[in-house]
Write a protein that holds these residues in place. Structure first.
Motif, short mmCIF file in Angstrom:
data_model
loop_
_atom_site.label_atom_id
_atom_site.label_comp_id
_atom_site.label_asym_id
_atom_site.label_seq_id
_atom_site.Cartn_x
_atom_site.Cartn_y
_atom_site.Cartn_z
N THR A 46 0.96 -1.00 -0.06
CA THR A 46 -0.09 0.09 0.12
C THR A 46 0.95 1.32 -0.02
OG1 THR A 46 -1.52 -1.31 1.23
CG2 THR A 46 -1.78 1.14 0.99
N MET A 47 0.55 2.05 -0.98
CA MET A 47 1.45 3.43 -0.89
C MET A 47 0.62 4.40 -0.01
SD MET A 47 1.85 3.73 -5.02
CE MET A 47 0.23 4.28 -5.41
N PRO A 48 1.60 5.57 0.32
CA PRO A 48 0.79 6.64 1.20
C PRO A 48 0.16 7.75 0.10
CG PRO A 48 3.05 6.89 0.96
CD PRO A 48 2.80 5.54 0.35
N SER A 49 -0.97 7.34 -0.59
CA SER A 49 -1.36 7.96 -1.59
C SER A 49 -2.16 9.04 -1.48
CB SER A 49 -2.28 6.73 -2.58
OG SER A 49 -1.44 5.73 -3.06
N ALA A 50 -2.41 9.48 -0.29
CA ALA A 50 -2.96 10.97 -0.07
C ALA A 50 -2.10 11.89 0.22
CB ALA A 50 -4.23 10.65 1.11
N ARG A 101 0.18 10.28 2.86
CA ARG A 101 -0.24 9.43 3.91
C ARG A 101 -1.22 8.48 3.31
NH1 ARG A 101 -2.41 14.59 3.86
NH2 ARG A 101 -4.81 14.65 4.02
N PRO A 102 -1.61 7.34 4.08
CA PRO A 102 -2.67 6.41 3.57
C PRO A 102 -3.96 7.12 3.50
CG PRO A 102 -1.61 5.39 5.60
CD PRO A 102 -1.16 6.98 5.32
N THR A 108 -13.34 6.05 9.42
CA THR A 108 -12.14 5.62 10.24
C THR A 108 -12.13 6.86 11.45
OG1 THR A 108 -10.80 6.55 8.69
CG2 THR A 108 -11.17 4.32 8.46
N ALA A 109 -11.70 6.27 12.56
CA ALA A 109 -11.62 7.55 13.54
C ALA A 109 -10.46 8.52 13.20
CB ALA A 109 -11.43 6.32 14.80
N GLY A 110 -9.38 8.10 12.72
CA GLY A 110 -8.51 8.95 12.70
C GLY A 110 -7.15 8.31 11.73
N ASP A 111 -6.41 9.19 11.34
CA ASP A 111 -4.96 8.76 10.63
C ASP A 111 -4.47 7.81 11.36
OD1 ASP A 111 -5.49 10.44 8.30
OD2 ASP A 111 -4.28 12.02 9.02
N GLN A 112 -4.10 6.60 10.42
CA GLN A 112 -3.24 5.42 11.00
C GLN A 112 -1.84 5.40 10.40
OE1 GLN A 112 -4.31 3.50 13.50
NE2 GLN A 112 -6.44 4.47 13.67
N PRO A 113 -0.94 4.94 11.09
CA PRO A 113 0.34 4.81 10.21
C PRO A 113 0.49 3.89 8.92
CG PRO A 113 0.46 3.40 12.18
CD PRO A 113 -0.78 4.17 12.30
N LEU A 114 1.23 4.05 8.08
CA LEU A 114 1.16 3.45 7.04
C LEU A 114 1.30 1.76 7.04
CD1 LEU A 114 1.13 3.43 3.79
CD2 LEU A 114 3.89 3.37 3.93
#
Length: 362
Positions: A65-69, A157-158, A164-170
């Protein structure tokens, strides 16, 4: 839009908002719904090995999965660019979205050709043409850098959506099967059916005689509001995987795809005779009940909303009655939906057909 008429209304409280390891003890701390025809049973995902048998083959997607955003500015307004797919001409398929105060995004309307987007690091992106004549969500765009994967690693970032509740690490969006590529290509969104696997579970499955066959399919974006059929995506099925799948089928083993991406890749490499051959390139295959499946006997997948075209693939493998029964059980049992949620294992009904009959075990 291609959809099924299976009646499913998923309440908001059943949308998995955080990864399983945040909710519980680990990635494999999710539930496993098992379908054999219209018979449905309930298990923990850690019990997967008990549902398979020696000689079965799990087909897994190795795409990372890329950090595509990436944040940007277009028409004087903030936007979030979702980088989807690298095209054969060097352009990228992208989606522009409007940021929300929560940190999520919503679909952006009114996007036009030749819109210029300012990106971090002084880079620039220009939309050139819509991917399809009947929509303006995804665009072919050209950037001023040939190293988009490097730009994503530095500023991206992913992708995440409002449930979803918030950003998660890649790392939360990588599966145990993910492998880096030489050109940095990968999936815009996680091939999530494989997310609950751990190294320990893979080892247990191998000890029990279950084999793994890798394929690669780089998934594009599939925004939660749109539910279009998947666009063409890059894939590869190696000669080794083709040989393993064909040999297993000849020996009576079941071919179980881990995720709809694995189905799409494997079925794209299969001829009308059901023989899998090494193949790579782009696939625009959409698996529907009318088209059916040629190779796949079973599927391990997440739970999909009724508007998602993936449900048509599930119907093609199991039949409408089986999927309807499974989803009724999932709702009644309070299973969790989406990439951080629970999973569904679809297997042939052994009381009705042999695994590799002409109707794919159904």
């Amino acid at each position: 839009m291609m959809t099924t008429d299976i009646a499913v209304q998923v309440p908001e409280e059943l949308l998995a908002s955080v990864p399983a390891e945040v909710r519980g003890s680990g990635r494999d701390d999710v539930r496993l719904l098992v379908s054999r025809g219209t018979k449905v049973t309930h298990h923990a995902f850690r019990e997967l090995a008990g549902q398979l048998r020696a000689g079965d083959v799990l087909v897994v997607n190795t795409s990372a999965t890329m950090p595509s955003a990436v944040d940007g500015t277009a028409d004087g307004e903030p936007v979030v660019v979702h980088f989807s797919t690298l095209g054969p001409d060097g352009r990228w398929a992208v989606e522009l979205r409007t940021p929300e105060p929560s940190g999520s995004t919503r679909r952006r309307t009114g996007t036009r050709a030749w819109t210029a987007v300012a990106l971090p690091g002084g880079h620039r992106l220009v939309l050139e043409e819509a991917l399809s004549a009947d929509g303006d969500r995804l665009w072919w765009a050209r950037t001023d850098t040939s190293d988009v994967p490097g730009l994503l690693r530095q500023y991206g970032r992913p992708i995440r959506y409002s449930y979803t509740a918030g950003d998660q690490p890649l790392s939360a969006y990588q599966t145990v099967f993910a492998l880096p590529t030489a050109d940095g290509a990968g999936s815009a969104e996680m091939p999530s059916a494989a997310r609950p696997f751990t190294v320990e579970l893979v080892a247990e499955l191998v000890r029990r005689g279950v084999q793994f066959a890798p394929i690669t399919l780089h998934t594009g974006v599939a925004s939660a509001e749109a539910h279009e059929p998947p666009y063409p995506e890059r894939f590869e099925v190696s000669q080794a995987t083709a040989w393993l799948v064909n040999a297993a089928r000849a020996g009576g083993g079941r071919i179980v795809a881990v995720g709809t991406t694995a189905v799409r890749a494997l079925e794209s490499a299969a001829g009308p005779d059901g023989v899998v051959r090494a193949a790579s390139g782009w696939t625009d295959l959409v698996v529907t009940p009318g088209r059916g499946v040629r190779v796949v006997d079973g599927l391990l997948t997440g739970l999909h909303e009724p508007e998602a075209s993936h449900l048509l693939m599930l119907e093609a493998i199991a039949g409408r009655a089986a999927i309807g029964a499974a989803y009724a059980e999932a709702l009644a049992g309070l299973y969790l939906w989406h990439e951080f949620g629970d999973v569904h294992l679809i297997l042939p009904d052994d009381n009705r057909h042999s695994p590799n009959c002409s109707c794919n075990g159904w």
